[in-house]
Scaffold this motif. Structure first.
Motif, PDB file in Angstrom:
ATOM      1  N   LEU A  12       0.846  -1.202   0.000  1.00 56.64           N
ATOM      2  CA  LEU A  12       0.000   0.000   0.000  1.00 56.64           C
ATOM      3  C   LEU A  12       0.878   1.247   0.000  1.00 56.64           C
ATOM      4  O   LEU A  12       0.674   2.164  -0.803  1.00 56.64           O
ATOM      5  CB  LEU A  12      -0.929   0.013   1.220  1.00 56.64           C
ATOM      6  CG  LEU A  12      -2.065  -0.997   1.227  1.00 56.64           C
ATOM      7  CD1 LEU A  12      -2.778  -0.962   2.572  1.00 56.64           C
ATOM      8  CD2 LEU A  12      -3.038  -0.739   0.105  1.00 56.64           C
ATOM      9  N   ILE A  13       1.854   1.285   0.870  1.00 60.24           N
ATOM     10  CA  ILE A  13       2.756   2.433   0.979  1.00 60.24           C
ATOM     11  C   ILE A  13       3.536   2.622  -0.324  1.00 60.24           C
ATOM     12  O   ILE A  13       3.642   3.734  -0.839  1.00 60.24           O
ATOM     13  CB  ILE A  13       3.705   2.261   2.185  1.00 60.24           C
ATOM     14  CG1 ILE A  13       2.898   2.289   3.480  1.00 60.24           C
ATOM     15  CG2 ILE A  13       4.780   3.340   2.191  1.00 60.24           C
ATOM     16  CD1 ILE A  13       3.639   1.779   4.684  1.00 60.24           C
ATOM     17  N   ASN A  14       4.053   1.528  -0.882  1.00 62.05           N
ATOM     18  CA  ASN A  14       4.830   1.614  -2.120  1.00 62.05           C
ATOM     19  C   ASN A  14       4.019   2.228  -3.262  1.00 62.05           C
ATOM     20  O   ASN A  14       4.575   2.893  -4.129  1.00 62.05           O
ATOM     21  CB  ASN A  14       5.351   0.239  -2.536  1.00 62.05           C
ATOM     22  CG  ASN A  14       6.446  -0.264  -1.618  1.00 62.05           C
ATOM     23  OD1 ASN A  14       7.034   0.497  -0.855  1.00 62.05           O
ATOM     24  ND2 ASN A  14       6.707  -1.551  -1.677  1.00 62.05           N
ATOM     25  N   PHE A  15       2.715   1.987  -3.265  1.00 66.99           N
ATOM     26  CA  PHE A  15       1.854   2.527  -4.313  1.00 66.99           C
ATOM     27  C   PHE A  15       1.214   3.860  -3.918  1.00 66.99           C
ATOM     28  O   PHE A  15       0.345   4.369  -4.627  1.00 66.99           O
ATOM     29  CB  PHE A  15       0.779   1.509  -4.698  1.00 66.99           C
ATOM     30  CG  PHE A  15       1.326   0.387  -5.520  1.00 66.99           C
ATOM     31  CD1 PHE A  15       1.609   0.568  -6.860  1.00 66.99           C
ATOM     32  CD2 PHE A  15       1.600  -0.841  -4.952  1.00 66.99           C
ATOM     33  CE1 PHE A  15       2.138  -0.459  -7.631  1.00 66.99           C
ATOM     34  CE2 PHE A  15       2.127  -1.883  -5.704  1.00 66.99           C
ATOM     35  CZ  PHE A  15       2.398  -1.688  -7.053  1.00 66.99           C
ATOM     36  N   GLY A  16       1.645   4.429  -2.787  1.00 62.53           N
ATOM     37  CA  GLY A  16       1.154   5.740  -2.379  1.00 62.53           C
ATOM     38  C   GLY A  16      -0.208   5.721  -1.717  1.00 62.53           C
ATOM     39  O   GLY A  16      -0.900   6.733  -1.680  1.00 62.53           O
ATOM     40  N   ILE A  17      -0.608   4.574  -1.187  1.00 62.17           N
ATOM     41  CA  ILE A  17      -1.904   4.438  -0.524  1.00 62.17           C
ATOM     42  C   ILE A  17      -1.675   4.442   0.981  1.00 62.17           C
ATOM     43  O   ILE A  17      -0.898   3.639   1.508  1.00 62.17           O
ATOM     44  CB  ILE A  17      -2.627   3.156  -0.962  1.00 62.17           C
ATOM     45  CG1 ILE A  17      -2.847   3.187  -2.480  1.00 62.17           C
ATOM     46  CG2 ILE A  17      -3.936   2.984  -0.209  1.00 62.17           C
ATOM     47  CD1 ILE A  17      -3.317   1.888  -3.058  1.00 62.17           C
ATOM     48  N   LEU A  18      -2.331   5.333   1.655  1.00 57.07           N
ATOM     49  CA  LEU A  18      -2.156   5.506   3.093  1.00 57.07           C
ATOM     50  C   LEU A  18      -2.953   4.455   3.873  1.00 57.07           C
ATOM     51  O   LEU A  18      -4.180   4.434   3.793  1.00 57.07           O
ATOM     52  CB  LEU A  18      -2.609   6.914   3.486  1.00 57.07           C
ATOM     53  CG  LEU A  18      -2.441   7.369   4.905  1.00 57.07           C
ATOM     54  CD1 LEU A  18      -0.989   7.262   5.353  1.00 57.07           C
ATOM     55  CD2 LEU A  18      -2.916   8.809   5.051  1.00 57.07           C
ATOM     56  N   PRO A  19      -2.282   3.545   4.609  1.00 60.38           N
ATOM     57  CA  PRO A  19      -2.997   2.523   5.383  1.00 60.38           C
ATOM     58  C   PRO A  19      -3.533   3.122   6.692  1.00 60.38           C
ATOM     59  O   PRO A  19      -2.791   3.322   7.645  1.00 60.38           O
ATOM     60  CB  PRO A  19      -1.936   1.450   5.637  1.00 60.38           C
ATOM     61  CG  PRO A  19      -0.636   2.189   5.583  1.00 60.38           C
ATOM     62  CD  PRO A  19      -0.835   3.359   4.658  1.00 60.38           C
ATOM     63  N   GLY A  41      -7.379  18.469   6.200  1.00 60.23           N
ATOM     64  CA  GLY A  41      -5.958  18.717   6.452  1.00 60.23           C
ATOM     65  C   GLY A  41      -5.084  17.488   6.318  1.00 60.23           C
ATOM     66  O   GLY A  41      -4.108  17.342   7.062  1.00 60.23           O
ATOM     67  N   LEU A  42      -5.408  16.629   5.376  1.00 61.41           N
ATOM     68  CA  LEU A  42      -4.689  15.358   5.223  1.00 61.41           C
ATOM     69  C   LEU A  42      -3.192  15.560   5.006  1.00 61.41           C
ATOM     70  O   LEU A  42      -2.368  14.989   5.717  1.00 61.41           O
ATOM     71  CB  LEU A  42      -5.289  14.570   4.054  1.00 61.41           C
ATOM     72  CG  LEU A  42      -4.599  13.265   3.700  1.00 61.41           C
ATOM     73  CD1 LEU A  42      -4.708  12.275   4.838  1.00 61.41           C
ATOM     74  CD2 LEU A  42      -5.195  12.677   2.438  1.00 61.41           C
ATOM     75  N   HIS A  43      -2.831  16.375   4.053  1.00 56.28           N
ATOM     76  CA  HIS A  43      -1.411  16.569   3.707  1.00 56.28           C
ATOM     77  C   HIS A  43      -0.630  17.116   4.906  1.00 56.28           C
ATOM     78  O   HIS A  43       0.437  16.596   5.252  1.00 56.28           O
ATOM     79  CB  HIS A  43      -1.298  17.502   2.504  1.00 56.28           C
ATOM     80  CG  HIS A  43       0.079  17.607   1.955  1.00 56.28           C
ATOM     81  ND1 HIS A  43       0.982  18.540   2.403  1.00 56.28           N
ATOM     82  CD2 HIS A  43       0.721  16.875   1.010  1.00 56.28           C
ATOM     83  CE1 HIS A  43       2.116  18.395   1.751  1.00 56.28           C
ATOM     84  NE2 HIS A  43       1.987  17.399   0.900  1.00 56.28           N
ATOM     85  N   ALA A  44      -1.156  18.144   5.541  1.00 59.70           N
ATOM     86  CA  ALA A  44      -0.462  18.759   6.685  1.00 59.70           C
ATOM     87  C   ALA A  44      -0.337  17.779   7.847  1.00 59.70           C
ATOM     88  O   ALA A  44       0.725  17.681   8.477  1.00 59.70           O
ATOM     89  CB  ALA A  44      -1.189  20.019   7.125  1.00 59.70           C
ATOM     90  N   ALA A  45      -1.397  17.032   8.135  1.00 56.37           N
ATOM     91  CA  ALA A  45      -1.366  16.078   9.243  1.00 56.37           C
ATOM     92  C   ALA A  45      -0.348  14.980   8.978  1.00 56.37           C
ATOM     93  O   ALA A  45       0.428  14.614   9.862  1.00 56.37           O
ATOM     94  CB  ALA A  45      -2.749  15.485   9.471  1.00 56.37           C
ATOM     95  N   LEU A  46      -0.323  14.478   7.755  1.00 55.89           N
ATOM     96  CA  LEU A  46       0.638  13.428   7.415  1.00 55.89           C
ATOM     97  C   LEU A  46       2.063  13.959   7.475  1.00 55.89           C
ATOM     98  O   LEU A  46       2.964  13.301   7.997  1.00 55.89           O
ATOM     99  CB  LEU A  46       0.324  12.872   6.025  1.00 55.89           C
ATOM    100  CG  LEU A  46       1.142  11.682   5.575  1.00 55.89           C
ATOM    101  CD1 LEU A  46       1.008  10.523   6.553  1.00 55.89           C
ATOM    102  CD2 LEU A  46       0.721  11.252   4.193  1.00 55.89           C
ATOM    103  N   LYS A  47       2.266  15.143   6.971  1.00 57.17           N
ATOM    104  CA  LYS A  47       3.599  15.755   6.988  1.00 57.17           C
ATOM    105  C   LYS A  47       4.117  15.927   8.417  1.00 57.17           C
ATOM    106  O   LYS A  47       5.299  15.745   8.689  1.00 57.17           O
ATOM    107  CB  LYS A  47       3.535  17.108   6.280  1.00 57.17           C
ATOM    108  CG  LYS A  47       4.858  17.662   5.878  1.00 57.17           C
ATOM    109  CD  LYS A  47       4.684  18.892   5.014  1.00 57.17           C
ATOM    110  CE  LYS A  47       6.005  19.368   4.496  1.00 57.17           C
ATOM    111  NZ  LYS A  47       5.864  20.525   3.625  1.00 57.17           N
ATOM    112  N   GLU A  48       3.206  16.255   9.345  1.00 56.67           N
ATOM    113  CA  GLU A  48       3.581  16.488  10.744  1.00 56.67           C
ATOM    114  C   GLU A  48       3.505  15.228  11.603  1.00 56.67           C
ATOM    115  O   GLU A  48       3.819  15.272  12.787  1.00 56.67           O
ATOM    116  CB  GLU A  48       2.671  17.571  11.335  1.00 56.67           C
ATOM    117  CG  GLU A  48       2.830  18.916  10.644  1.00 56.67           C
ATOM    118  CD  GLU A  48       1.777  19.930  11.079  1.00 56.67           C
ATOM    119  OE1 GLU A  48       1.074  19.685  12.086  1.00 56.67           O
ATOM    120  OE2 GLU A  48       1.658  20.963  10.401  1.00 56.67           O
TER     121      GLU A  48
END
Length: 95
Positions: A12-19, A41-48
């Motif tokens: 999932l991670i290798n294909f860019g899918i967030l588990p 806020g998906l991008h910001a939360a994942l980044k942080e």
């Protein structure tokens, strides 16, 4: 590691899918097949490295989703998958 099989989780991670997993497992039963979801806020939360919030637009309820990822795995997701991650890391060669 989440309840995913290790190999499936890594793919999932290798294909860019967030588990993702629900912080409260009972929340899973509160969704219907036709619910519309908005990730807040998906991008910001994942980044942080923070939990993800998802809003069910049909019921106006907000749920918390969690994940177990290293900073490198988060970077792979943010790049859109492993291939894009490696492409972004490649240094241009001098000609």
């Amino acid at each position: 590691m989440p309840a995913y099989a290790r190999m499936g989780w890594q793919n999932l991670i290798n294909f860019g899918i967030l588990p993702l997993e629900f912080a409260n497992p009972q929340d899973y039963d509160r969704f219907a097949a036709d619910d519309r979801l908005e990730f807040v806020g998906l991008h910001a939360a994942l980044k942080e490295g923070k939990d993800i919030r998802v809003k069910n637009e049909n019921s106006d309820r907000i749920y918390t989703l969690t994940y177990t990822l290293s900073s490198r795995k988060r970077a792979i997701i943010l790049a859109g998958g492993l291939i894009n991650f490696y492409k972004s890391q490649k240094q241009p060669t001098a000609v």
